[in-house]
Scaffold this motif. Structure first.
Motif, PDB file in Angstrom:
ATOM      1  N   THR A 111      29.355  81.958  17.425  1.00  0.00           N
ATOM      2  CA  THR A 111      28.084  81.886  18.155  1.00  0.00           C
ATOM      3  C   THR A 111      28.349  82.130  19.636  1.00  0.00           C
ATOM      4  OG1 THR A 111      26.098  80.526  18.479  1.00  0.00           O
ATOM      5  CG2 THR A 111      28.204  79.370  18.551  1.00  0.00           C
ATOM      6  N   LEU A 112      27.289  82.152  20.424  1.00  0.00           N
ATOM      7  CA  LEU A 112      27.426  82.374  21.863  1.00  0.00           C
ATOM      8  C   LEU A 112      27.246  81.065  22.625  1.00  0.00           C
ATOM      9  CD1 LEU A 112      25.198  85.569  22.401  1.00  0.00           C
ATOM     10  CD2 LEU A 112      27.672  85.472  21.953  1.00  0.00           C
ATOM     11  N   ALA A 113      28.133  80.808  23.551  1.00  0.00           N
ATOM     12  CA  ALA A 113      27.979  79.673  24.467  1.00  0.00           C
ATOM     13  C   ALA A 113      27.889  80.260  25.878  1.00  0.00           C
ATOM     14  CB  ALA A 113      29.153  78.707  24.330  1.00  0.00           C
ATOM     15  N   PHE A 114      26.726  80.807  26.187  1.00  0.00           N
ATOM     16  CA  PHE A 114      26.503  81.464  27.485  1.00  0.00           C
ATOM     17  C   PHE A 114      25.721  80.560  28.450  1.00  0.00           C
ATOM     18  CE2 PHE A 114      26.645  86.320  26.272  1.00  0.00           C
ATOM     19  CZ  PHE A 114      27.921  86.161  25.802  1.00  0.00           C
ATOM     20  N   SER A 115      24.568  80.040  27.983  1.00  0.00           N
ATOM     21  CA  SER A 115      23.659  79.315  28.895  1.00  0.00           C
ATOM     22  C   SER A 115      24.315  78.039  29.408  1.00  0.00           C
ATOM     23  CB  SER A 115      22.371  78.944  28.162  1.00  0.00           C
ATOM     24  OG  SER A 115      21.761  80.088  27.653  1.00  0.00           O
ATOM     25  N   GLU A 116      24.087  77.758  30.679  1.00  0.00           N
ATOM     26  CA  GLU A 116      24.687  76.564  31.293  1.00  0.00           C
ATOM     27  C   GLU A 116      23.629  75.733  32.007  1.00  0.00           C
ATOM     28  OE1 GLU A 116      28.087  77.536  33.640  1.00  0.00           O
ATOM     29  OE2 GLU A 116      29.145  78.412  31.917  1.00  0.00           O
ATOM     30  N   THR A 117      23.951  74.460  32.157  1.00  0.00           N
ATOM     31  CA  THR A 117      23.028  73.548  32.820  1.00  0.00           C
ATOM     32  C   THR A 117      22.749  74.007  34.254  1.00  0.00           C
ATOM     33  OG1 THR A 117      23.952  71.780  31.510  1.00  0.00           O
ATOM     34  CG2 THR A 117      22.665  71.112  33.407  1.00  0.00           C
ATOM     35  N   GLY A 118      23.775  74.508  34.933  1.00  0.00           N
ATOM     36  CA  GLY A 118      23.629  74.876  36.342  1.00  0.00           C
ATOM     37  C   GLY A 118      22.793  76.117  36.556  1.00  0.00           C
ATOM     38  N   SER A 119      23.060  77.180  35.788  1.00  0.00           N
ATOM     39  CA  SER A 119      22.337  78.444  36.013  1.00  0.00           C
ATOM     40  C   SER A 119      21.229  78.659  34.991  1.00  0.00           C
ATOM     41  CB  SER A 119      23.315  79.622  36.026  1.00  0.00           C
ATOM     42  OG  SER A 119      24.189  79.565  34.920  1.00  0.00           O
ATOM     43  N   ARG A 120      21.024  77.692  34.113  1.00  0.00           N
ATOM     44  CA  ARG A 120      19.894  77.630  33.194  1.00  0.00           C
ATOM     45  C   ARG A 120      19.763  78.939  32.400  1.00  0.00           C
ATOM     46  NH1 ARG A 120      17.449  72.868  34.437  1.00  0.00           N
ATOM     47  NH2 ARG A 120      15.766  73.363  32.990  1.00  0.00           N
ATOM     48  N   SER A 121      18.573  79.575  32.427  1.00  0.00           N
ATOM     49  CA  SER A 121      18.378  80.779  31.608  1.00  0.00           C
ATOM     50  C   SER A 121      19.088  81.996  32.198  1.00  0.00           C
ATOM     51  CB  SER A 121      16.884  81.061  31.440  1.00  0.00           C
ATOM     52  OG  SER A 121      16.266  81.185  32.712  1.00  0.00           O
ATOM     53  N   GLN A 122      19.626  81.888  33.395  1.00  0.00           N
ATOM     54  CA  GLN A 122      20.269  83.047  34.030  1.00  0.00           C
ATOM     55  C   GLN A 122      21.748  83.073  33.635  1.00  0.00           C
ATOM     56  OE1 GLN A 122      18.972  83.299  38.145  1.00  0.00           O
ATOM     57  NE2 GLN A 122      16.831  83.098  37.522  1.00  0.00           N
ATOM     58  N   PHE A 123      21.964  83.389  32.369  1.00  0.00           N
ATOM     59  CA  PHE A 123      23.305  83.284  31.772  1.00  0.00           C
ATOM     60  C   PHE A 123      24.302  84.248  32.405  1.00  0.00           C
ATOM     61  CE2 PHE A 123      21.178  86.644  29.422  1.00  0.00           C
ATOM     62  CZ  PHE A 123      22.158  87.620  29.342  1.00  0.00           C
ATOM     63  N   TRP A 124      23.788  85.230  33.126  1.00  0.00           N
ATOM     64  CA  TRP A 124      24.690  86.205  33.760  1.00  0.00           C
ATOM     65  C   TRP A 124      25.385  85.607  34.983  1.00  0.00           C
ATOM     66  CZ3 TRP A 124      19.481  86.748  32.769  1.00  0.00           C
ATOM     67  CH2 TRP A 124      18.598  86.494  33.826  1.00  0.00           C
ATOM     68  N   ALA A 125      25.087  84.355  35.307  1.00  0.00           N
ATOM     69  CA  ALA A 125      25.718  83.704  36.461  1.00  0.00           C
ATOM     70  C   ALA A 125      26.384  82.399  36.022  1.00  0.00           C
ATOM     71  CB  ALA A 125      24.671  83.429  37.536  1.00  0.00           C
ATOM     72  N   PRO A 126      27.468  82.482  35.218  1.00  0.00           N
ATOM     73  CA  PRO A 126      28.082  81.240  34.746  1.00  0.00           C
ATOM     74  C   PRO A 126      28.654  80.430  35.905  1.00  0.00           C
ATOM     75  CG  PRO A 126      29.492  83.122  34.239  1.00  0.00           C
ATOM     76  CD  PRO A 126      28.185  83.677  34.750  1.00  0.00           C
ATOM     77  N   MET A 127      28.599  79.106  35.755  1.00  0.00           N
ATOM     78  CA  MET A 127      29.170  78.226  36.770  1.00  0.00           C
ATOM     79  C   MET A 127      30.421  77.528  36.247  1.00  0.00           C
ATOM     80  SD  MET A 127      25.777  76.829  38.608  1.00  0.00           S
ATOM     81  CE  MET A 127      26.747  76.461  40.039  1.00  0.00           C
TER      82      MET A 127
END
Ligand SMILES: Cc1cc2nc3c(=O)[nH]c(=O)nc-3n(C[C@H](O)[C@H](O)[C@H](O)COP(=O)(O)OP(=O)(O)OC[C@H]3O[C@@H](n4cnc5c(N)ncnc54)[C@H](O)[C@@H]3O)c2cc1C
Length: 375
Positions: A111-127
């Protein structure tokens, strides 16, 4: 792979395993383990794996048909498979041969683990971070949503590049790696069997060779390899939901009777107008998604635009068709008598799954105005 055999296998599996448990998966928020196991045994989890590793070497169109058909029965199962196919697209190109073989044989769910709490739906900006320590990498992240969390065998995981440059790096993280923790059980409005929980990564130490592609190449892979698969398959999930809604609405309106008038609901012109509207909208969206698949697989110049449109159009259409289905179905739909309400709730997810419909409209508008997607 020829079209008939895998779709026949799928139909048997839906009738025998997926459909009988769909209502329970929804009511109790149960991960559809029996369906996933059966899909693996039938070779359908290895649909996109190359024949070189024992897979079927299927096409994006094949995968779209599988997800659409599953979604008409159990959208939770369809989304689990959608995310597995997305992860497979990256693993096939950049992953280790043993995991590729395991996926092909149906014994490994990813599966994908892209979305993060910090950048929310903007998965292209991982923190989340990656720090190289001799031959290891140490990952830390707070993933906000991961379909099949705690159920998948691995996560295709984004981080900032270890080098400190802008962008992202992809990693293949075993689900049982020390420091990986599913943060909470999933209790959502729809896709209730999806196990879409937050996942914490705390000092997750892996061999540095666990990267999928080069350090810093993650954004190119996420947007160039994974996103087209996600867009088409998420759109296919929405289309499957419209298929189910239209079939159930027609079944209801042609059988529900006004006994005092000796008429059915379908004898009412307004009801027929609604049914026609649903079908027109659903077929228009399906035609666009089919064209997007052709554009992507033939490398047509408008492929990027069609790819962005596919999820936005199909997702929006599913919202509207399911909303109308609830209205046409009347109290019987509201009270769950005719099974439309589950599809109505399931259809809500696509709009907020990243790239969200709002984000896609922004990207499409930027592309049409000759502007860069990210500004
Ligand atoms: C069922 C389900 C399964 C999921 N599975 C996965 C998964 O497997 N892997 C994964 O990585 N993620 C997954 N996600 C997460 C998903 O991709 C999104 O990241 C998540 O839904 C975003 O939620 P949020 O509250 O963080 O959104 P927010 O970023 O807070 O957005 C809230 C709203 O604001 C809008 N918005 C945001 N930015 C802007 C802007 N600049 N201008 C205008 N509007 C804006 C959005 O479009 C959205 O409508 C899943 C989500 C769901 C619902």
């Amino acid at each position: 792979m020829t079209a008939t055999p895998f779709l026949d296998v799928l139909e048997d599996l839906i009738a025998g395993v997926v459909e009988p448990s769909a209502a329970d998966v929804d009511a109790n928020g149960t991960f559809p383990r029996a369906a996933v196991t059966a899909l693996g045994e039938a070779g359908l989890l290895g649909l996109l794996s190359s024949t070189e590793v024992g897979g079927h070497g299927g096409t994006l169109d094949d995968a779209a048909q599988v997800v659409r058909r599953l979604a008409a029965s159990c959208a939770s199962t369809a989304m689990v498979v959608c995310m597995h196919y997305c992860a497979t697209s990256a693993i096939e190109q950049f992953g280790p041969i043993e995991i590729r073989r395991a996926i092909a044989s149906g014994h490994h769910l990813s599966t994908l683990a892209f979305s993060e709490t910090g950048s929310r739906s903007q998965f292209w900006a991982p923190m989340g971070t990656a720090v190289i320590d001799n031959d290891d990498v140490v990952l830390n992240a707070h993933k906000s949503w991961v379909t099949s969390a705690g159920e998948a065998d691995s996560y295709v995981w984004t981080s900032r590049p270890a080098s400190g440059t802008p962008g992202a790096t992809l990693w293949l993280v075993p689900a049982d790696a020390q420091g990986v923790k599913v943060a909470a059980p999933f209790d959502g409005l729809g896709l209730r069997g999806n196990a879409s929980s937050p996942v914490l990564g705390t000092d997750v130490r892996l061999p540095a060779s666990s990267g999928l592609g080069d350090d810093g190449a993650g954004l190119d892979i996420a947007l160039g390899v994974v996103l087209p698969v996600f867009q088409i398959l998420n759109a296919s999930c929405s289309l499957g939901l419209t298929d189910a809604a239209i079939a159930k609405v027609i079944g209801h309106v042609t059988s529900a009777r006004f006994e005092h008038l000796d008429q059915t609901l379908a004898d009412q012109p307004v009801t027929r107008q609604h049914v026609a509207h649903m079908k027109n909208q659903a077929d228009a969206a399906a035609t666009l998604v089919a064209d997007a698949i052709v554009a992507l697989t033939t490398g047509r110049s408008d492929a990027p635009l069609r790819m962005l449109q596919s999820k936005a159009v199909a997702g929006e259409t599913a919202l509207e068709v399911l909303d109308r289905a609830m209205r046409v179905g009347g109290g019987a739909a509201f009270r769950k008598d005719i099974g439309i309400e589950r599809h109505f709730r399931d259809a809500r997810a696509s709009a907020v799954m990243a790239p969200t419909i709002d984000a896609l409209q922004e990207f499409i508008g930027r592309a049409l105005c000759g502007m860069p997607l990210f500004g």
